[in-house]
Scaffold this active site. Structure first.
Site, PDB file in Angstrom:
ATOM      1  N   GLY A  65       0.832  -1.202   0.000  1.00 50.03           N
ATOM      2  CA  GLY A  65       0.000   0.000   0.000  1.00 50.03           C
ATOM      3  C   GLY A  65       0.867   1.252   0.000  1.00 50.03           C
ATOM      4  O   GLY A  65       0.603   2.205   0.726  1.00 50.03           O
TER       5      GLY A  65
ATOM      6  N   GLY B 130      -0.990   7.585   1.338  1.00 48.59           N
ATOM      7  CA  GLY B 130      -1.166   7.598   2.790  1.00 48.59           C
ATOM      8  C   GLY B 130      -0.014   7.107   3.651  1.00 48.59           C
ATOM      9  O   GLY B 130       1.155   7.457   3.433  1.00 48.59           O
TER      10      GLY B 130
ATOM     11  N   ARG C 262      -2.093   0.593  -8.025  1.00 52.56           N
ATOM     12  CA  ARG C 262      -1.961   1.710  -8.970  1.00 52.56           C
ATOM     13  C   ARG C 262      -0.502   1.890  -9.402  1.00 52.56           C
ATOM     14  O   ARG C 262       0.304   2.482  -8.695  1.00 52.56           O
ATOM     15  CB  ARG C 262      -2.523   2.993  -8.352  1.00 52.56           C
ATOM     16  CG  ARG C 262      -4.037   2.995  -8.310  1.00 52.56           C
ATOM     17  CD  ARG C 262      -4.584   4.158  -7.517  1.00 52.56           C
ATOM     18  NE  ARG C 262      -4.323   4.036  -6.090  1.00 52.56           N
ATOM     19  CZ  ARG C 262      -4.671   4.958  -5.190  1.00 52.56           C
ATOM     20  NH1 ARG C 262      -5.288   6.061  -5.560  1.00 52.56           N
ATOM     21  NH2 ARG C 262      -4.398   4.766  -3.904  1.00 52.56           N
TER      22      ARG C 262
ATOM     23  N   SER D 246      -5.486  -1.198  13.903  1.00 53.70           N
ATOM     24  CA  SER D 246      -6.256   0.047  14.068  1.00 53.70           C
ATOM     25  C   SER D 246      -6.859   0.041  15.472  1.00 53.70           C
ATOM     26  O   SER D 246      -6.980  -1.032  16.097  1.00 53.70           O
ATOM     27  CB  SER D 246      -7.388   0.076  13.030  1.00 53.70           C
ATOM     28  OG  SER D 246      -8.307   1.117  13.317  1.00 53.70           O
TER      29      SER D 246
ATOM     30  N   TYR E 240     -15.365  -3.787   9.172  1.00 52.79           N
ATOM     31  CA  TYR E 240     -14.005  -3.209   9.195  1.00 52.79           C
ATOM     32  C   TYR E 240     -13.350  -3.511  10.548  1.00 52.79           C
ATOM     33  O   TYR E 240     -12.189  -3.947  10.605  1.00 52.79           O
ATOM     34  CB  TYR E 240     -14.053  -1.694   8.938  1.00 52.79           C
ATOM     35  CG  TYR E 240     -12.688  -1.060   9.033  1.00 52.79           C
ATOM     36  CD1 TYR E 240     -11.701  -1.345   8.083  1.00 52.79           C
ATOM     37  CD2 TYR E 240     -12.351  -0.192  10.078  1.00 52.79           C
ATOM     38  CE1 TYR E 240     -10.428  -0.782   8.172  1.00 52.79           C
ATOM     39  CE2 TYR E 240     -11.086   0.374  10.165  1.00 52.79           C
ATOM     40  CZ  TYR E 240     -10.126   0.072   9.220  1.00 52.79           C
ATOM     41  OH  TYR E 240      -8.858   0.622   9.320  1.00 52.79           O
TER      42      TYR E 240
ATOM     43  N   PRO F 280      -3.618   2.883  14.922  1.00 50.36           N
ATOM     44  CA  PRO F 280      -3.949   4.309  14.921  1.00 50.36           C
ATOM     45  C   PRO F 280      -5.449   4.578  15.023  1.00 50.36           C
ATOM     46  O   PRO F 280      -6.271   3.779  14.579  1.00 50.36           O
ATOM     47  CB  PRO F 280      -3.445   4.798  13.553  1.00 50.36           C
ATOM     48  CG  PRO F 280      -2.749   3.639  12.910  1.00 50.36           C
ATOM     49  CD  PRO F 280      -3.279   2.393  13.567  1.00 50.36           C
ATOM     50  N   GLY F 281      -5.746   5.781  15.551  1.00 52.09           N
ATOM     51  CA  GLY F 281      -7.097   6.344  15.464  1.00 52.09           C
ATOM     52  C   GLY F 281      -7.213   7.078  14.132  1.00 52.09           C
ATOM     53  O   GLY F 281      -6.655   6.632  13.121  1.00 52.09           O
TER      54      GLY F 281
ATOM     55  N   THR G  88      -5.887  10.614   5.400  1.00 50.71           N
ATOM     56  CA  THR G  88      -5.253  10.074   4.178  1.00 50.71           C
ATOM     57  C   THR G  88      -6.387   9.956   3.154  1.00 50.71           C
ATOM     58  O   THR G  88      -7.414  10.616   3.282  1.00 50.71           O
ATOM     59  CB  THR G  88      -4.663   8.670   4.457  1.00 50.71           C
ATOM     60  OG1 THR G  88      -5.749   7.823   4.878  1.00 50.71           O
ATOM     61  CG2 THR G  88      -3.590   8.707   5.535  1.00 50.71           C
TER      62      THR G  88
ATOM     63  N   PHE H 149      -8.108   7.388   3.086  1.00 50.21           N
ATOM     64  CA  PHE H 149      -8.908   6.343   3.724  1.00 50.21           C
ATOM     65  C   PHE H 149     -10.421   6.629   3.704  1.00 50.21           C
ATOM     66  O   PHE H 149     -11.218   5.767   3.298  1.00 50.21           O
ATOM     67  CB  PHE H 149      -8.417   6.185   5.171  1.00 50.21           C
ATOM     68  CG  PHE H 149      -9.130   5.168   5.995  1.00 50.21           C
ATOM     69  CD1 PHE H 149      -8.783   3.832   5.927  1.00 50.21           C
ATOM     70  CD2 PHE H 149     -10.152   5.535   6.867  1.00 50.21           C
ATOM     71  CE1 PHE H 149      -9.447   2.881   6.703  1.00 50.21           C
ATOM     72  CE2 PHE H 149     -10.814   4.600   7.638  1.00 50.21           C
ATOM     73  CZ  PHE H 149     -10.460   3.267   7.555  1.00 50.21           C
TER      74      PHE H 149
HETATM   75  P1  NAP Z   1      -5.050   5.068   1.959  1.00 51.13           P
HETATM   76  O1  NAP Z   1      -4.454   6.416   1.855  1.00 51.13           O
HETATM   77  O2  NAP Z   1      -6.350   4.817   1.306  1.00 51.13           O
HETATM   78  O3  NAP Z   1      -3.972   3.986   1.435  1.00 51.13           O
HETATM   79  C1  NAP Z   1      -4.298   2.628   1.334  1.00 51.13           C
HETATM   80  C2  NAP Z   1      -3.230   1.897   0.559  1.00 51.13           C
HETATM   81  O4  NAP Z   1      -3.589   0.497   0.481  1.00 51.13           O
HETATM   82  C3  NAP Z   1      -3.080   2.399  -0.868  1.00 51.13           C
HETATM   83  O5  NAP Z   1      -1.724   2.480  -1.203  1.00 51.13           O
HETATM   84  C4  NAP Z   1      -3.769   1.315  -1.702  1.00 51.13           C
HETATM   85  O6  NAP Z   1      -3.133   1.213  -2.974  1.00 51.13           O
HETATM   86  C5  NAP Z   1      -3.483   0.064  -0.861  1.00 51.13           C
HETATM   87  N1  NAP Z   1      -4.454  -1.001  -1.160  1.00 51.13           N
HETATM   88  C6  NAP Z   1      -5.785  -1.025  -0.893  1.00 51.13           C
HETATM   89  N2  NAP Z   1      -6.352  -2.137  -1.368  1.00 51.13           N
HETATM   90  C7  NAP Z   1      -5.359  -2.848  -1.955  1.00 51.13           C
HETATM   91  C8  NAP Z   1      -5.325  -4.096  -2.650  1.00 51.13           C
HETATM   92  N3  NAP Z   1      -6.421  -4.851  -2.820  1.00 51.13           N
HETATM   93  N4  NAP Z   1      -4.133  -4.531  -3.142  1.00 51.13           N
HETATM   94  C9  NAP Z   1      -3.020  -3.782  -2.975  1.00 51.13           C
HETATM   95  N5  NAP Z   1      -2.993  -2.606  -2.319  1.00 51.13           N
HETATM   96  C10 NAP Z   1      -4.151  -2.140  -1.828  1.00 51.13           C
HETATM   97  O7  NAP Z   1      -5.261   4.649   3.493  1.00 51.13           O
HETATM   98  P2  NAP Z   1      -4.294   4.724   4.788  1.00 51.13           P
HETATM   99  O8  NAP Z   1      -5.002   5.519   5.806  1.00 51.13           O
HETATM  100  O9  NAP Z   1      -2.922   5.088   4.415  1.00 51.13           O
HETATM  101  O10 NAP Z   1      -4.384   3.205   5.262  1.00 51.13           O
HETATM  102  C11 NAP Z   1      -3.267   2.372   5.421  1.00 51.13           C
HETATM  103  C12 NAP Z   1      -3.570   1.326   6.497  1.00 51.13           C
HETATM  104  O11 NAP Z   1      -3.778   1.973   7.748  1.00 51.13           O
HETATM  105  C13 NAP Z   1      -4.820   0.499   6.221  1.00 51.13           C
HETATM  106  O12 NAP Z   1      -4.563  -0.846   6.584  1.00 51.13           O
HETATM  107  C14 NAP Z   1      -5.853   1.108   7.165  1.00 51.13           C
HETATM  108  O13 NAP Z   1      -6.848   0.190   7.526  1.00 51.13           O
HETATM  109  C15 NAP Z   1      -4.967   1.492   8.339  1.00 51.13           C
HETATM  110  N6  NAP Z   1      -5.526   2.517   9.213  1.00 51.13           N
HETATM  111  C16 NAP Z   1      -5.906   3.723   8.702  1.00 51.13           C
HETATM  112  C17 NAP Z   1      -6.448   4.666   9.569  1.00 51.13           C
HETATM  113  C18 NAP Z   1      -6.915   6.016   9.077  1.00 51.13           C
HETATM  114  O14 NAP Z   1      -7.659   6.685   9.799  1.00 51.13           O
HETATM  115  N7  NAP Z   1      -6.511   6.461   7.924  1.00 51.13           N
HETATM  116  C19 NAP Z   1      -6.585   4.389  10.939  1.00 51.13           C
HETATM  117  C20 NAP Z   1      -6.169   3.153  11.404  1.00 51.13           C
HETATM  118  C21 NAP Z   1      -5.634   2.226  10.541  1.00 51.13           C
HETATM  119  P3  NAP Z   1      -3.888   1.014  -4.374  1.00 51.13           P
HETATM  120  O15 NAP Z   1      -5.230   1.639  -4.258  1.00 51.13           O
HETATM  121  O16 NAP Z   1      -2.976   1.691  -5.366  1.00 51.13           O
HETATM  122  O17 NAP Z   1      -3.927  -0.464  -4.554  1.00 51.13           O
END
Ligand code: NAP
Length: 255
Positions: free
Chosen positions: A11, A15, A37, A143, A156, A186-187, A191, A193
């Site tokens: 990923g 983000g 992507r 998370s 989720y 994280p909370g 991003t 997300f």
């Molecule tokens: P984000 O900006 O949407 O980034 C998500 C990343 O995951 C992107 O690079 C996306 O790349 C990749 N991804 C999603 N589905 C995929 C798939 N099927 N195959 C390969 N890559 C995939 O979100 P983020 O906030 O950075 O999230 C990163 C992690 O942190 C996640 O596990 C999320 O659950 C966790 N998290 C986020 C938060 C929050 O509030 N943002 C809080 C707690 C935990 P492509 O779309 O290019 O494939």
């Protein structure tokens, strides 16, 4: 290439993953970067190489929720994966906020297949390699949703509870090998997300209205800190909320 230290970040096209990859790069790691992507990954690679041309980048453009794609990536990249010191299992997503009786099953499948199965598949292959090397660190992006549950987030939250359980079991299975397993929880982090979750840019932005969320860089710095602890120190779990968030249901907003 032989003497380089290698890290894999899933990923890495956005983000937290991209911010973490950037920090690891600045610390001298050569990187394996994965996401779906391709163009985003290529642009990121170009920016990294401009900064530090002597480090290596390997791109893996595949869907982590597809077992055959994970298997084929691991087979093709076998030699570089054998040198891996750091795995950041970051790829993941939420889809939808509907209550269980109204939710779309496609959304459930996507969350379960990505956050649970994708993370498990890749870890299966990489942990085998780290076990042979008797070294390495696996950082999972759990998370606060992996500890606490909120309405409209049943599935989720269930996927992130699964990441927590998997992290615990993996730590037990790797005990005595020197391989460390970390679960970062994280909370609210701003991003892509929430845009991905709500499939709407404006609604995605509104999630953070009037409050100061965490940034991807805040989490990246924390991940790097866990990696840089001495090898006998394993930060097993780490909960990080923004100051404006007291629990998964309590958010302070100046509106
Ligand atoms: P984000 O900006 O949407 O980034 C998500 C990343 O995951 C992107 O690079 C996306 O790349 C990749 N991804 C999603 N589905 C995929 C798939 N099927 N195959 C390969 N890559 C995939 O979100 P983020 O906030 O950075 O999230 C990163 C992690 O942190 C996640 O596990 C999320 O659950 C966790 N998290 C986020 C938060 C929050 O509030 N943002 C809080 C707690 C935990 P492509 O779309 O290019 O494939």
């Amino acid at each position: 290439m032989q003497s380089m230290k290698w890290a894999l970040v899933t990923g890495a096209s956005a983000g937290i993953g991209q911010a973490t990859a950037k920090l690891l790069w600045q610390q001298g790691y050569s990187l394996i970067l994965t996401a779906r992507r391709k163009e985003r990954l290529q642009q990121f690679e170009k920016a990294l190489k401009a900064e530090r041309p002597h480090q290596e980048v390997v791109l893996g453009t595949f869907d982590i929720s597809e077992r055959t794609q994970v298997e084929s990536f691991c087979r093709i990249q076998d030699s570089v994966l054998s040198k891996l010191e750091v795995l950041v299992n970051n790829a993941g997503l939420a889809r939808g906020v509907e209550k269980v009786p109204e939710a779309r099953l496609d959304d459930w499948d996507q969350m379960i297949d990505t956050n649970i199965k994708g993370l498990f598949y890749l870890t299966r292959f990489i942990s085998e390699k780290m076990l042979k090397n008797k070294a390495g660190i696996i950082v999972n992006l759990g998370s606060v949703a992996g500890r606490w549950t909120y309405p409209g987030g049943a599935v989720y939250c269930a996927t992130k509870h699964a990441v927590k359980a998997f992290s615990e079991g993996l730590r037990m299975d790797l005990l005595g090998t020197g391989v460390r397993v970390v679960n970062i929880e994280p909370g609210m982090v701003e991003t892509e997300f929430s845009q991905v979750r709500l499939q709407d840019d404006a609604k995605g932005k509104a999630v953070y209205a009037g409050m100061k969320p965490l940034t991807a860089e805040d989490i990246a710095e924390t991940i790097l800190w866990t990696i840089q602890r001495p090898k006998h120190v394993n930060i097993q779990e780490l909960v990080i909320f923004p100051t404006d968030q007291a629990s998964v249901r309590d958010v302070h907003r100046n509106v």
